[in-house]
Structure formats: C-alpha cells, structure tokens
Design a protein around this motif. Structure first.
Motif, PDB file in Angstrom:
ATOM      1  N   ALA A   1       0.874  -1.173   0.000  1.00 37.07           N
ATOM      2  CA  ALA A   1       0.000   0.000   0.000  1.00 37.07           C
ATOM      3  C   ALA A   1       0.910   1.222   0.000  1.00 37.07           C
ATOM      4  O   ALA A   1       1.130   1.858   1.018  1.00 37.07           O
ATOM      5  CB  ALA A   1      -0.933  -0.015   1.206  1.00 37.07           C
TER       6      ALA A   1
ATOM      7  N   GLN B   1       2.150  -3.602  -6.778  1.00 36.35           N
ATOM      8  CA  GLN B   1       1.429  -4.504  -5.881  1.00 36.35           C
ATOM      9  C   GLN B   1       2.009  -5.909  -5.942  1.00 36.35           C
ATOM     10  O   GLN B   1       2.232  -6.456  -7.031  1.00 36.35           O
ATOM     11  CB  GLN B   1      -0.054  -4.563  -6.252  1.00 36.35           C
TER      12      GLN B   1
ATOM     13  N   THR C   1      -5.468  -1.418   6.365  1.00 35.76           N
ATOM     14  CA  THR C   1      -4.663  -0.379   5.733  1.00 35.76           C
ATOM     15  C   THR C   1      -5.223   1.012   6.022  1.00 35.76           C
ATOM     16  O   THR C   1      -4.494   1.992   5.992  1.00 35.76           O
ATOM     17  CB  THR C   1      -4.621  -0.574   4.211  1.00 35.76           C
TER      18      THR C   1
ATOM     19  N   GLU D   1      -8.689   1.806   0.615  1.00 36.92           N
ATOM     20  CA  GLU D   1      -8.576   0.932  -0.550  1.00 36.92           C
ATOM     21  C   GLU D   1      -7.598   1.618  -1.505  1.00 36.92           C
ATOM     22  O   GLU D   1      -7.353   2.828  -1.408  1.00 36.92           O
ATOM     23  CB  GLU D   1      -9.939   0.731  -1.215  1.00 36.92           C
ATOM     24  N   LEU D   2      -7.040   0.884  -2.450  1.00 34.32           N
ATOM     25  CA  LEU D   2      -5.983   1.473  -3.277  1.00 34.32           C
ATOM     26  C   LEU D   2      -5.983   0.887  -4.680  1.00 34.32           C
ATOM     27  O   LEU D   2      -6.071  -0.333  -4.857  1.00 34.32           O
ATOM     28  CB  LEU D   2      -4.618   1.252  -2.620  1.00 34.32           C
TER      29      LEU D   2
ATOM     30  N   THR E   1      -3.947  -0.033  -6.968  1.00 32.73           N
ATOM     31  CA  THR E   1      -2.697  -0.562  -7.493  1.00 32.73           C
ATOM     32  C   THR E   1      -2.922  -1.159  -8.889  1.00 32.73           C
ATOM     33  O   THR E   1      -3.901  -1.839  -9.131  1.00 32.73           O
ATOM     34  CB  THR E   1      -2.099  -1.589  -6.519  1.00 32.73           C
TER      35      THR E   1
ATOM     36  N   LEU F   1      -6.331  -3.011  -4.450  1.00 38.36           N
ATOM     37  CA  LEU F   1      -6.272  -3.516  -3.079  1.00 38.36           C
ATOM     38  C   LEU F   1      -7.515  -3.102  -2.290  1.00 38.36           C
ATOM     39  O   LEU F   1      -7.890  -1.929  -2.276  1.00 38.36           O
ATOM     40  CB  LEU F   1      -5.022  -2.959  -2.393  1.00 38.36           C
TER      41      LEU F   1
END
Length: 358
Positions: A2, A68, A134, A137-138, A140, A145
């Motif tokens: 992340a 990622q 985390t 959300e991400l 990637t 993610l």
C-alpha cells in the motif's frame, strides 16, 4: 503493498513520484506453500527445493505508488472480462466462497466503465482482498487492493460497496494509465474516481448524483478552507506527513467535473473524458493539460471558467443551479455511512448525503 503516496522506496530503490513511470518485472522467491501474485501477467515459475520463484511483468508503464505484490495462502479465481480480458482476483483461501458474489461483479463493472471512458487500458485486472488493515482501498495497477472487512461487514449497503469497487476500477484509467504530473494534480485522479463512483450509484438508482453534488456544493467552501482548493492543496497539518487526501480532492473535485458538465453539456463532457484518457494513455498529465483539452473539445476557452473552480478560495456559482448555496451548518466531514472508520476511510466511506444500510 500500500505505497500511496510515496512509500515504495521502502521496498525497492526508486524515484518515488508518480510522474516518473517505468516498466516493471517482478521476480519473487517464496516458500513453495505460498501463492505469489503481482501486477501484470505471469511469466516463468521456477521451483527449487522448498522455494519457488514467480515472475510477473507489466506491459505498460507504472508509477511506483501503484506497485502490488501479494504473498500468502491465497486463492486466485479467474474469469473473463470484456473483449476476453483476463480477470484474476486474489483472496484468502478460507474466504473464497464467501467473497465470490463480490468478485463476480467485476466483469460487469469493467463493461460499464468502458462505456464511459473507452477501452480498459491494461492487460489484466482483478481485486486483491487482503486480511489486513490499511485504512484505505488502493488502485494498485491491474490489481486493486481492498480490505477484507469492507466485504464481510454487514454495516454497509451492497450498492455502496459496489460503488467503491468502481471507484478503484475507474482509477485504472484516471490515475494509473494517466498519472499526475505533480501532486497538486491529484484532483484529476480522485475527482474522476469519485465522479464514476457517484455516477454508478446514480445509474443503478441507488443514490442521486444531483443530490450528492448539491450536498457537496454546500460543503465546498468549508472543504476549501480546510484543505485548500482542488488544484492547490494546503500543506499537511502539523505532525502529518501527507495532507493531500482531504475531502476537497474527492467529492470537492467531483463537484468541479459536475460544474464542467453543466457548462459544456453532457455530450461534450463525455467526449472530453474519452479523449483525455486516450491522448495521455501510459503517460502523465497536468491540470493545465486538462483545461486545454476541455477548451478544445468545448470549442471555446474555458480557462476563465475553470480557474476559480480549481484554484479559488470560494466555490463559484453552479451553472444551472442558481439556488445552490453554501451551508454554514455543514461540517467538513460529511455524513458518514454506518461503519465508517478513521484514516482515509473518513473520505472513502463518508459521503455528503445520509444513507441507511440496505
């Protein structure tokens, strides 16, 4: 991983800025009992004794914050998206059956986004659902993610969870394929992702886009006072290393896109969106680039219109809605959905309109 905004250098040496993109090949050696998945498509896999080396290669340039890698006891369900696109997800093995209903939504979401922004820009897609905390959300690249708790909590409505999935998917066009030239251009990433998140909910008949934008308009001056205008973010608060991920860069920036659509019309706005991601595919672009292209598509200079929306301390009048006003009663946090958490979830899981689970 992340890495947003600039944590990738903790894992591999790099110039950790989104404007410095590169092509990546990952080679990861892990115990043979574990599954390794990284962004891009798989290459050679070599087993030697108790360890396996996995290779993945991305076909398109990537910013370091979007790298990622997943190493764990994972299931990798596969399916097919539009035009035969390979879709692979990564989930904890124990949760595969429970999470299937969410994974099955991705091909339809890809098709929906392609109708809005054109062909998906990469070689594969999927979601990585991690049993980890985390705080966000991400997006990637090729493998977004998500926290497991987003999908296993019963406190959030199903349509809202799907809209968050679309938010990260939209970033594959806006932020991943077309990356910001400067951090102050981040509104182009988050404003667009929030726009399509809201548009998806609206078109599914779950939450009115106009009502969300009207609530955002009421809060916009307060957001600007807290975090600066969309394209000129304020410095981070004392003791905080990063200050750009504030409400003004999410709903506050989606509001700019709504104002632009109101000004130039739906048809021109939709042409602009498609031309933006096509012209700058695999590259970097700035706020000035967006203003120039918007002016070209509209057939008139829009710099005078967009400058106050992007750089002004106060929110300009909304075209077509002279009755929309700022509200002194609004807070900078918005109306949180049930289950909202701290950190960036205060933005991602907070919307400027009240909603009940269902």
């Amino acid at each position: 991983m992340a890495n947003q905004a600039n944590a990738a250098h903790r894992v591999f040496p790099c110039n950790d800025h989104p404007a410095d993109k590169a092509r990546f090949t990952f080679r990861i050696t892990a115990p043979k009992s574990l599954t390794v998945v990284a962004g891009g498509l798989p290459g050679q896999r070599v087993r030697k004794g108790s360890r396996t080396t996995w290779t993945y290669r991305l076909a398109h340039p990537m910013a370091t914050e979007l790298a990622q890698i997943s190493i764990g006891r994972s299931a990798v369900p596969r399916r097919t998206g539009p035009h035969g696109l390979p879709v692979r997800d990564v989930v904890p093995t124990a949760d595969r059956a429970r999470l299937e209903k969410w994974l099955a939504r991705t091909p339809g979401q890809l098709a929906w986004m392609e109708k809005k922004a054109g062909r998906y820009p990469f070689e594969t897609y999927g979601v990585l659902i991690a049993h980890a905390t985390t705080g966000f959300e991400l997006e990637t690249q090729t493998l977004s993610l998500f926290e497991r708790d987003l999908f296993t909590s019963d406190q959030l409505p199903r349509w809202y969870i799907e809209s968050i999935m679309v938010h990260e998917l939209a970033h594959q066009w806006f932020g991943d394929s077309v990356s910001p030239r400067r951090w102050s251009d981040l509104w182009l990433n988050e404003g667009h992702a929030t726009w399509y998140e809201a548009l998806y909910a609206d078109e599914r008949g779950k939450a009115s886009l106009e009502r969300r934008m009207r609530k955002a308009y009421a809060q916009s001056d307060a957001w600007r006072a807290e975090g600066g205008p969309p394209a000129a973010p304020a410095a981070a608060d004392p003791g905080q290393p990063i200050g750009i991920f504030r409400p003004v860069v999410y709903d506050g920036s989606a509001l700019v896109l709504y104002a632009l659509r109101q000004r130039i019309g739906r048809a021109a706005f939709e042409r602009l969106e498609r031309q933006w991601v096509l012209r700058h595919r695999d590259g970097v672009a700035s706020t000035a680039d967006f203003v120039r292209l918007a002016s070209t598509v509209a057939g008139r200079d829009l710099s005078g219109f967009l400058h106050p929306w992007l750089y002004g301390r106060k929110t300009p009048p909304m075209p077509g809605h002279p009755d929309w006003k700022q509200s002194e009663k609004e807070t900078t946090k918005g109306a949180a959905l049930p289950g909202a958490r701290a950190g960036r979830h205060a933005v991602r899981y907070s919307v400027p309109w009240a909603v009940k689970p269902g």
